[in-house]
Design a protein around this motif. Structure first.
Motif, short mmCIF file in Angstrom:
data_model
loop_
_atom_site.label_atom_id
_atom_site.label_comp_id
_atom_site.label_asym_id
_atom_site.label_seq_id
_atom_site.Cartn_x
_atom_site.Cartn_y
_atom_site.Cartn_z
N TRP A 141 0.84 -1.20 0.00
CA TRP A 141 0.00 0.00 0.00
C TRP A 141 0.87 1.26 0.00
O TRP A 141 0.59 2.21 -0.72
CB TRP A 141 -0.88 0.04 1.25
N ALA A 145 1.09 4.22 -2.82
CA ALA A 145 0.78 5.61 -2.47
C ALA A 145 1.93 6.54 -2.82
O ALA A 145 1.71 7.67 -3.28
CB ALA A 145 0.47 5.71 -0.98
N GLY A 152 -3.21 6.78 -2.74
CA GLY A 152 -3.05 6.79 -1.29
C GLY A 152 -4.35 6.46 -0.58
O GLY A 152 -5.37 6.19 -1.21
N GLY A 153 -4.32 6.51 0.75
CA GLY A 153 -5.52 6.23 1.53
C GLY A 153 -6.05 4.84 1.24
O GLY A 153 -5.30 3.87 1.18
N ARG A 154 -7.36 4.74 1.06
CA ARG A 154 -7.98 3.45 0.78
C ARG A 154 -7.84 3.02 -0.68
O ARG A 154 -8.20 1.90 -1.04
CB ARG A 154 -9.46 3.49 1.15
N SER A 155 -7.31 3.91 -1.52
CA SER A 155 -7.26 3.59 -2.94
C SER A 155 -6.27 2.50 -3.28
O SER A 155 -6.46 1.75 -4.24
CB SER A 155 -6.95 4.85 -3.76
N THR A 189 -3.38 5.42 11.01
CA THR A 189 -2.88 6.35 10.00
C THR A 189 -1.36 6.27 9.86
O THR A 189 -0.84 6.31 8.74
CB THR A 189 -3.27 7.80 10.33
#
Length: 227
Positions: A141, A145, A152-155, A189
């Protein structure tokens, strides 16, 4: 604290009439060999689809995706990496796709990312993804990102799920279960938070032999029976 797989299984199993019904409901992922066999164009398409899904109704994006495939000639990375400002403006005139300039601009950027990985690793993007260990999902992940555009994030997890790579998702229900179990005390986070979550999933996987995507679905079901 720990989260016991036996408790998780028993809690989720109560939601279903049979073992078969539960297993049929849980998601699956592609095998490493299947990931390797997919062309790099399919990974660029999945990246782009995930970028457009962010902040939008997924069903609307998915319904329009065949038009994106036509407009972008199947998302061949070598061709898409050459898209310049004028080509992007031309696509902004196409009312059959979602005309979001900022998101359209990620297509050549992510095409170059895929090509860079090919050059660095000496293999296709699918082989690169297939070889990444599930025990370090959060590391993948992080790479997506850092080097991808708007991943980034949940993508990052959303892209991997679309592409067929086994991954867990940190939905609000999954986070709620991890918090209820005392594994975390807030939405993760930081890299430290993410490693704590990864360690929890690794323990569940070692105890169960299940896919990460199935474990995250089970965590969600343990909070929200409607899932």
């Amino acid at each position: 604290m720990t989260l016991e797989y036996r408790w998780l299984y028993d809690t989720v199993r109560k939601r279903f009439e049979s073992d078969e019904a539960m297993e049929a409901f849980l998601p699956t992922a592609l095998t490493p060999q299947e990931l390797k066999q997919k062309g790099d164009d399919r990974y660029l398409s999945a990246m782009s689809q995930r970028v457009f899904q962010a902040g939008m109704q997924h069903s609307m994006v998915d319904a329009k995706w065949p038009e994106f495939e036509k407009a972008f000639s199947g998302f061949a990375p070598g061709q898409m990496a050459l898209l310049g400002p004028q080509q992007i403006e031309d696509h902004m005139k196409n009312d059959r796709i979602i005309r979001d300039r900022t998101k359209l601009q990620t297509i050549p950027k992510n095409a170059r990312f895929i090509l860079d990985i090919r050059q660095e690793r000496g293999c296709g993007f699918g082989e690169f993804i297939a070889g990444w260990p599930g025990a370090d999902t959060v590391g993948l992940w992080r790479l997506l990102a850092q080097r991808g555009a708007r991943l980034g994030g949940r993508s990052a997890a959303g892209f991997l799920r679309l592409a067929g790579k086994d991954t867990f998702l940190l939905t609000s229900d999954v986070v709620a279960r991890l918090m209820a179990a005392g594994i975390i005390d807030h939405a993760p986070t930081s890299q430290r938070d993410m490693q704590i979550v990864q360690d929890a999933f690794n323990r569940l996987q070692q105890d169960s032999g299940r896919l990460l995507c199935q474990l995250s679905a089970m965590l969600s079901l343990s909070i929200n029976p409607g899932f």
